[in-house]
Design a protein around this motif. Structure first.
Motif, PDB file in Angstrom:
ATOM      1  N   ALA A  23       0.838  -1.201   0.000  1.00 41.08           N
ATOM      2  CA  ALA A  23       0.000   0.000   0.000  1.00 41.08           C
ATOM      3  C   ALA A  23       0.871   1.248   0.000  1.00 41.08           C
ATOM      4  O   ALA A  23       2.008   1.237   0.461  1.00 41.08           O
ATOM      5  CB  ALA A  23      -0.902   0.013   1.230  1.00 41.08           C
ATOM      6  N   LEU A  24       0.294   2.301  -0.537  1.00 38.73           N
ATOM      7  CA  LEU A  24       0.893   3.625  -0.472  1.00 38.73           C
ATOM      8  C   LEU A  24      -0.094   4.471   0.319  1.00 38.73           C
ATOM      9  O   LEU A  24      -1.260   4.586  -0.059  1.00 38.73           O
ATOM     10  CB  LEU A  24       1.102   4.202  -1.878  1.00 38.73           C
ATOM     11  N   LEU A  25       0.356   5.034   1.423  1.00 40.94           N
ATOM     12  CA  LEU A  25      -0.531   5.795   2.297  1.00 40.94           C
ATOM     13  C   LEU A  25      -0.512   7.271   1.915  1.00 40.94           C
ATOM     14  O   LEU A  25       0.517   7.792   1.481  1.00 40.94           O
ATOM     15  CB  LEU A  25      -0.103   5.630   3.748  1.00 40.94           C
ATOM     16  N   PRO A  26      -1.641   7.961   2.078  1.00 43.19           N
ATOM     17  CA  PRO A  26      -1.668   9.386   1.724  1.00 43.19           C
ATOM     18  C   PRO A  26      -0.761  10.202   2.650  1.00 43.19           C
ATOM     19  O   PRO A  26      -0.560   9.857   3.807  1.00 43.19           O
ATOM     20  CB  PRO A  26      -3.139   9.777   1.897  1.00 43.19           C
ATOM     21  N   ASN A  27      -0.239  11.292   2.105  1.00 40.87           N
ATOM     22  CA  ASN A  27       0.595  12.185   2.907  1.00 40.87           C
ATOM     23  C   ASN A  27      -0.290  13.131   3.719  1.00 40.87           C
ATOM     24  O   ASN A  27      -1.513  12.969   3.762  1.00 40.87           O
ATOM     25  CB  ASN A  27       1.603  12.945   2.028  1.00 40.87           C
ATOM     26  N   THR A  28       0.312  14.129   4.332  1.00 35.69           N
ATOM     27  CA  THR A  28      -0.433  15.036   5.205  1.00 35.69           C
ATOM     28  C   THR A  28      -1.486  15.852   4.466  1.00 35.69           C
ATOM     29  O   THR A  28      -2.420  16.361   5.070  1.00 35.69           O
ATOM     30  CB  THR A  28       0.530  16.006   5.926  1.00 35.69           C
ATOM     31  N   LYS A  29      -1.348  15.979   3.141  1.00 37.63           N
ATOM     32  CA  LYS A  29      -2.337  16.707   2.339  1.00 37.63           C
ATOM     33  C   LYS A  29      -3.446  15.796   1.822  1.00 37.63           C
ATOM     34  O   LYS A  29      -4.366  16.260   1.160  1.00 37.63           O
ATOM     35  CB  LYS A  29      -1.658  17.379   1.140  1.00 37.63           C
ATOM     36  N   GLY A  30      -3.318  14.495   2.083  1.00 35.90           N
ATOM     37  CA  GLY A  30      -4.288  13.546   1.562  1.00 35.90           C
ATOM     38  C   GLY A  30      -3.978  13.119   0.136  1.00 35.90           C
ATOM     39  O   GLY A  30      -4.799  12.519  -0.540  1.00 35.90           O
ATOM     40  N   HIS A  31      -2.772  13.442  -0.336  1.00 31.41           N
ATOM     41  CA  HIS A  31      -2.329  13.074  -1.681  1.00 31.41           C
ATOM     42  C   HIS A  31      -1.362  11.903  -1.587  1.00 31.41           C
ATOM     43  O   HIS A  31      -0.878  11.562  -0.515  1.00 31.41           O
ATOM     44  CB  HIS A  31      -1.636  14.254  -2.361  1.00 31.41           C
ATOM     45  N   TYR A  32      -1.080  11.335  -2.737  1.00 31.35           N
ATOM     46  CA  TYR A  32      -0.115  10.243  -2.814  1.00 31.35           C
ATOM     47  C   TYR A  32       1.112  10.730  -3.565  1.00 31.35           C
ATOM     48  O   TYR A  32       1.003  11.237  -4.671  1.00 31.35           O
ATOM     49  CB  TYR A  32      -0.740   9.032  -3.525  1.00 31.35           C
ATOM     50  N   MET A  33       2.282  10.587  -2.927  1.00 31.79           N
ATOM     51  CA  MET A  33       3.515  11.075  -3.529  1.00 31.79           C
ATOM     52  C   MET A  33       4.630  10.060  -3.364  1.00 31.79           C
ATOM     53  O   MET A  33       4.990   9.688  -2.263  1.00 31.79           O
ATOM     54  CB  MET A  33       3.943  12.399  -2.899  1.00 31.79           C
ATOM     55  N   ARG A  34       5.118   9.588  -4.506  1.00 35.38           N
ATOM     56  CA  ARG A  34       6.313   8.744  -4.556  1.00 35.38           C
ATOM     57  C   ARG A  34       7.418   9.646  -5.107  1.00 35.38           C
ATOM     58  O   ARG A  34       7.317  10.096  -6.240  1.00 35.38           O
ATOM     59  CB  ARG A  34       6.135   7.591  -5.533  1.00 35.38           C
ATOM     60  N   ALA A  45      -2.862  12.719  -7.037  1.00 40.55           N
ATOM     61  CA  ALA A  45      -1.503  12.398  -7.471  1.00 40.55           C
ATOM     62  C   ALA A  45      -0.609  13.619  -7.304  1.00 40.55           C
ATOM     63  O   ALA A  45      -0.782  14.620  -7.982  1.00 40.55           O
ATOM     64  CB  ALA A  45      -1.497  11.937  -8.926  1.00 40.55           C
ATOM     65  N   GLN A  46       0.314  13.522  -6.398  1.00 34.71           N
ATOM     66  CA  GLN A  46       1.282  14.588  -6.168  1.00 34.71           C
ATOM     67  C   GLN A  46       2.640  14.105  -6.660  1.00 34.71           C
ATOM     68  O   GLN A  46       3.110  13.048  -6.262  1.00 34.71           O
ATOM     69  CB  GLN A  46       1.359  14.942  -4.687  1.00 34.71           C
ATOM     70  N   GLY A  47       3.244  14.858  -7.532  1.00 35.34           N
ATOM     71  CA  GLY A  47       4.550  14.497  -8.058  1.00 35.34           C
ATOM     72  C   GLY A  47       4.452  13.728  -9.356  1.00 35.34           C
ATOM     73  O   GLY A  47       3.453  13.070  -9.642  1.00 35.34           O
ATOM     74  N   ILE A  48       5.500  13.837 -10.125  1.00 36.87           N
ATOM     75  CA  ILE A  48       5.541  13.250 -11.456  1.00 36.87           C
ATOM     76  C   ILE A  48       5.480  11.724 -11.418  1.00 36.87           C
ATOM     77  O   ILE A  48       4.865  11.100 -12.292  1.00 36.87           O
ATOM     78  CB  ILE A  48       6.779  13.757 -12.245  1.00 36.87           C
TER      79      ILE A  48
END
Length: 188
Positions: A50-61, A165-168
């Protein structure tokens, strides 16, 4: 101590003070930047669970470096003076400030570095004069203590692309099911 020596000493103290103040601001931005990364949960074999959301509620790898074609297109579209300014574009800022009393809106003066700062501070939708001043200070600080390539990577990791989706890296997975280095100019 001669007058000339005192002047040199005062200049050195002033420059040292600015460097110290900006180093602290840059450390603060980097701390906030690192908190943007989503937690990755892996099984005992190292496979993603799983990828958990960050503090903004977005997902960033995060990517370790921004893809070259992405940065070339980004600079051409968003900040053609990126490699020649110190984090702020004075001409754009002055133009925006002159228009502000008539429009009540600050527009079109953010450099890529200022956009990184805005993303990291969470000021994406809060366009106020005090936020712009704060962003300019942090941008100057970041430029003094961070390479241009690292700033581009920070941008590639903090830009929001919709659909949480946060980040490229995350955007390329969400929209194309590909890693960012596999994208072409038509996808960017």
């Amino acid at each position: 101590m001669t007058k000339k020596s005192r002047t040199y000493a005062a200049i050195l103290i002033f420059i040292g003070g600015i460097y110290f103040l900006t180093a602290s601001a840059t450390t603060h931005i980097w701390e906030l930047y690192r908190k943007q990364e989503s937690a990755l949960v892996e099984d005992r074999n190292g496979l993603e669970v799983a990828l958990l959301p960050n503090t903004k509620g977005h997902y960033m790898r995060p990517v370790s470096t921004a893809p070259q074609e992405f940065t070339q297109l980004l600079i051409a579209k968003e900040d053609k003076y990126f490699y020649s300014h110190p984090g702020i574009n004075v001409a754009s800022i002055l133009r925006s400030l002159i228009r502000y009393p008539f429009t009540g809106y600050l527009q079109g003066s953010s450099t890529l570095t200022q956009q990184v700062v805005k993303n990291v501070l969470g000021n994406e939708t809060k366009r106020t004069l005090s936020n712009k001043i704060k962003e300019a200070f942090y941008a100057l600080s970041l430029e003094l203590h961070t390479s241009k390539e690292d700033i581009l990577t920070m941008y590639a990791n903090t830009a929001y692309f919709g659909n949480q989706a946060q980040g490229i890296a995350e955007a390329s997975r969400v929209y194309f099911n590909l890693p960012p280095e596999s994208l072409g100019s038509s996808e960017y």
